[in-house]
Design a protein around this motif. Structure first.
Motif, PDB file in Angstrom:
ATOM      1  N   TRP A   8    -105.033  46.160 -38.245  1.00 58.43           N
ATOM      2  CA  TRP A   8    -103.782  45.512 -37.881  1.00 58.43           C
ATOM      3  C   TRP A   8    -104.042  44.352 -36.937  1.00 58.43           C
ATOM      4  O   TRP A   8    -103.388  43.309 -37.028  1.00 58.43           O
ATOM      5  CB  TRP A   8    -102.840  46.526 -37.231  1.00 58.43           C
ATOM      6  CG  TRP A   8    -102.241  47.468 -38.212  1.00 58.43           C
ATOM      7  CD1 TRP A   8    -102.733  48.687 -38.576  1.00 58.43           C
ATOM      8  CD2 TRP A   8    -101.064  47.282 -38.985  1.00 58.43           C
ATOM      9  NE1 TRP A   8    -101.937  49.267 -39.523  1.00 58.43           N
ATOM     10  CE2 TRP A   8    -100.890  48.428 -39.787  1.00 58.43           C
ATOM     11  CE3 TRP A   8    -100.133  46.257 -39.074  1.00 58.43           C
ATOM     12  CZ2 TRP A   8     -99.834  48.570 -40.663  1.00 58.43           C
ATOM     13  CZ3 TRP A   8     -99.078  46.410 -39.938  1.00 58.43           C
ATOM     14  CH2 TRP A   8     -98.933  47.548 -40.725  1.00 58.43           C
ATOM     15  N   GLY A   9    -104.981  44.515 -36.030  1.00 55.82           N
ATOM     16  CA  GLY A   9    -105.285  43.452 -35.070  1.00 55.82           C
ATOM     17  C   GLY A   9    -105.804  42.197 -35.750  1.00 55.82           C
ATOM     18  O   GLY A   9    -105.426  41.074 -35.396  1.00 55.82           O
ATOM     19  N   CYS A  11    -105.210  41.241 -38.846  1.00 58.20           N
ATOM     20  CA  CYS A  11    -104.098  40.627 -39.572  1.00 58.20           C
ATOM     21  C   CYS A  11    -103.155  39.902 -38.625  1.00 58.20           C
ATOM     22  O   CYS A  11    -102.643  38.818 -38.959  1.00 58.20           O
ATOM     23  CB  CYS A  11    -103.342  41.683 -40.367  1.00 58.20           C
ATOM     24  SG  CYS A  11    -104.306  42.364 -41.720  1.00 58.20           S
ATOM     25  N   ASN A  12    -102.923  40.446 -37.451  1.00 58.03           N
ATOM     26  CA  ASN A  12    -102.069  39.778 -36.473  1.00 58.03           C
ATOM     27  C   ASN A  12    -102.682  38.468 -35.986  1.00 58.03           C
ATOM     28  O   ASN A  12    -101.968  37.500 -35.738  1.00 58.03           O
ATOM     29  CB  ASN A  12    -101.775  40.694 -35.294  1.00 58.03           C
ATOM     30  CG  ASN A  12    -100.658  41.659 -35.597  1.00 58.03           C
ATOM     31  OD1 ASN A  12     -99.776  41.382 -36.400  1.00 58.03           O
ATOM     32  ND2 ASN A  12    -100.684  42.801 -34.946  1.00 58.03           N
ATOM     33  N   VAL A  15    -102.086  35.963 -38.843  1.00 56.61           N
ATOM     34  CA  VAL A  15    -100.678  35.568 -38.891  1.00 56.61           C
ATOM     35  C   VAL A  15    -100.349  34.633 -37.730  1.00 56.61           C
ATOM     36  O   VAL A  15     -99.652  33.622 -37.911  1.00 56.61           O
ATOM     37  CB  VAL A  15     -99.762  36.813 -38.889  1.00 56.61           C
ATOM     38  CG1 VAL A  15     -98.321  36.437 -38.639  1.00 56.61           C
ATOM     39  CG2 VAL A  15     -99.886  37.555 -40.202  1.00 56.61           C
ATOM     40  N   SER A  16    -100.851  34.932 -36.551  1.00 59.27           N
ATOM     41  CA  SER A  16    -100.599  34.070 -35.393  1.00 59.27           C
ATOM     42  C   SER A  16    -101.225  32.695 -35.580  1.00 59.27           C
ATOM     43  O   SER A  16    -100.620  31.670 -35.229  1.00 59.27           O
ATOM     44  CB  SER A  16    -101.151  34.713 -34.120  1.00 59.27           C
ATOM     45  OG  SER A  16    -100.476  35.912 -33.852  1.00 59.27           O
ATOM     46  N   ARG A  19     -99.118  30.817 -38.130  1.00 60.93           N
ATOM     47  CA  ARG A  19     -97.853  30.429 -37.521  1.00 60.93           C
ATOM     48  C   ARG A  19     -98.054  29.235 -36.574  1.00 60.93           C
ATOM     49  O   ARG A  19     -97.275  28.283 -36.576  1.00 60.93           O
ATOM     50  CB  ARG A  19     -97.250  31.613 -36.773  1.00 60.93           C
ATOM     51  CG  ARG A  19     -95.831  31.353 -36.307  1.00 60.93           C
ATOM     52  CD  ARG A  19     -95.192  32.594 -35.715  1.00 60.93           C
ATOM     53  NE  ARG A  19     -94.844  33.532 -36.776  1.00 60.93           N
ATOM     54  CZ  ARG A  19     -95.195  34.811 -36.809  1.00 60.93           C
ATOM     55  NH1 ARG A  19     -95.908  35.315 -35.833  1.00 60.93           N
ATOM     56  NH2 ARG A  19     -94.837  35.589 -37.802  1.00 60.93           N
ATOM     57  N   PRO A  37     -93.338  39.534 -38.813  1.00 61.84           N
ATOM     58  CA  PRO A  37     -94.264  40.003 -37.767  1.00 61.84           C
ATOM     59  C   PRO A  37     -94.808  41.376 -38.133  1.00 61.84           C
ATOM     60  O   PRO A  37     -94.091  42.229 -38.641  1.00 61.84           O
ATOM     61  CB  PRO A  37     -93.394  40.069 -36.519  1.00 61.84           C
ATOM     62  CG  PRO A  37     -92.012  40.239 -37.041  1.00 61.84           C
ATOM     63  CD  PRO A  37     -91.949  39.535 -38.366  1.00 61.84           C
ATOM     64  N   MET A  38     -96.097  41.549 -37.902  1.00 61.02           N
ATOM     65  CA  MET A  38     -96.725  42.836 -38.194  1.00 61.02           C
ATOM     66  C   MET A  38     -96.747  43.677 -36.934  1.00 61.02           C
ATOM     67  O   MET A  38     -97.189  43.218 -35.888  1.00 61.02           O
ATOM     68  CB  MET A  38     -98.141  42.628 -38.718  1.00 61.02           C
ATOM     69  CG  MET A  38     -98.183  41.910 -40.042  1.00 61.02           C
ATOM     70  SD  MET A  38     -99.834  41.857 -40.708  1.00 61.02           S
ATOM     71  CE  MET A  38    -100.113  43.549 -41.037  1.00 61.02           C
ATOM     72  N   LYS A  39     -96.277  44.877 -37.052  1.00 63.36           N
ATOM     73  CA  LYS A  39     -96.291  45.793 -35.918  1.00 63.36           C
ATOM     74  C   LYS A  39     -97.464  46.750 -36.081  1.00 63.36           C
ATOM     75  O   LYS A  39     -97.815  47.140 -37.190  1.00 63.36           O
ATOM     76  CB  LYS A  39     -94.982  46.551 -35.832  1.00 63.36           C
ATOM     77  CG  LYS A  39     -93.813  45.618 -35.615  1.00 63.36           C
ATOM     78  CD  LYS A  39     -92.574  46.358 -35.296  1.00 63.36           C
ATOM     79  CE  LYS A  39     -91.474  45.351 -35.000  1.00 63.36           C
ATOM     80  NZ  LYS A  39     -90.263  45.964 -34.581  1.00 63.36           N
ATOM     81  N   THR A  40     -98.043  47.116 -34.964  1.00 64.10           N
ATOM     82  CA  THR A  40     -99.187  48.022 -35.020  1.00 64.10           C
ATOM     83  C   THR A  40     -98.738  49.429 -35.392  1.00 64.10           C
ATOM     84  O   THR A  40     -97.634  49.852 -35.060  1.00 64.10           O
ATOM     85  CB  THR A  40     -99.911  48.071 -33.662  1.00 64.10           C
ATOM     86  OG1 THR A  40     -98.992  48.497 -32.678  1.00 64.10           O
ATOM     87  CG2 THR A  40    -100.473  46.719 -33.297  1.00 64.10           C
TER      88      THR A  40
END
Length: 116
Positions: A8-9, A11-12, A15-16, A19, A37-40
């Motif tokens: 997840w980290g 991918c975040n 995405v950041s 963005r 937004p991806m949540k952990t």
């Protein structure tokens, strides 16, 4: 994410970065991107049974190790807090343990368990 076994980290971060690139560099409004937004993921901790805990405590050979492990478990201490624990930090009259400079360099109190 599933095909490449990404966390997840990771991918975040991607995405950041996307963005930032589209909003700051290209000047596109963030509302038009459509990137959710991806949540952990939150995982529940593994809970041990009373028998498993007793076996782990009894597996320790020395009394010092057993007492340290039981205090750590009963009071919910972190490893760094146990390492820095001093005898003066234990208040047996009030059944409290003072943790100095724990996580976030904050002092706190925790309970000193009577049972186990």
């Amino acid at each position: 994410m599933d095909d490449r076994n990404l966390s997840w980290g990771t991918c975040n971060v991607v995405v950041s970065a996307l963005r930032f690139f589209y909003t700051q560099t290209l000047g596109i409004d963030s509302m038009h991107l459509g990137i959710p937004p991806m949540k952990t993921q939150s995982k529940l901790p593994e809970v041990l049974s009373v028998e498993e805990i007793t076996r782990r405590f009894n597996a320790r050979q020395t009394l010092n190790h057993r007492v340290m492990l039981m205090t750590t478990y009963a009071a919910g201490l972190r490893v760094s807090e146990v390492v820095n624990l001093k005898l003066k930090d234990i208040d047996s009259e009030r059944m409290m343990i003072r943790i100095c400079q724990g996580k976030g360099n904050k002092d706190r109190y925790t309970i000193l368990s009577t049972v186990y």
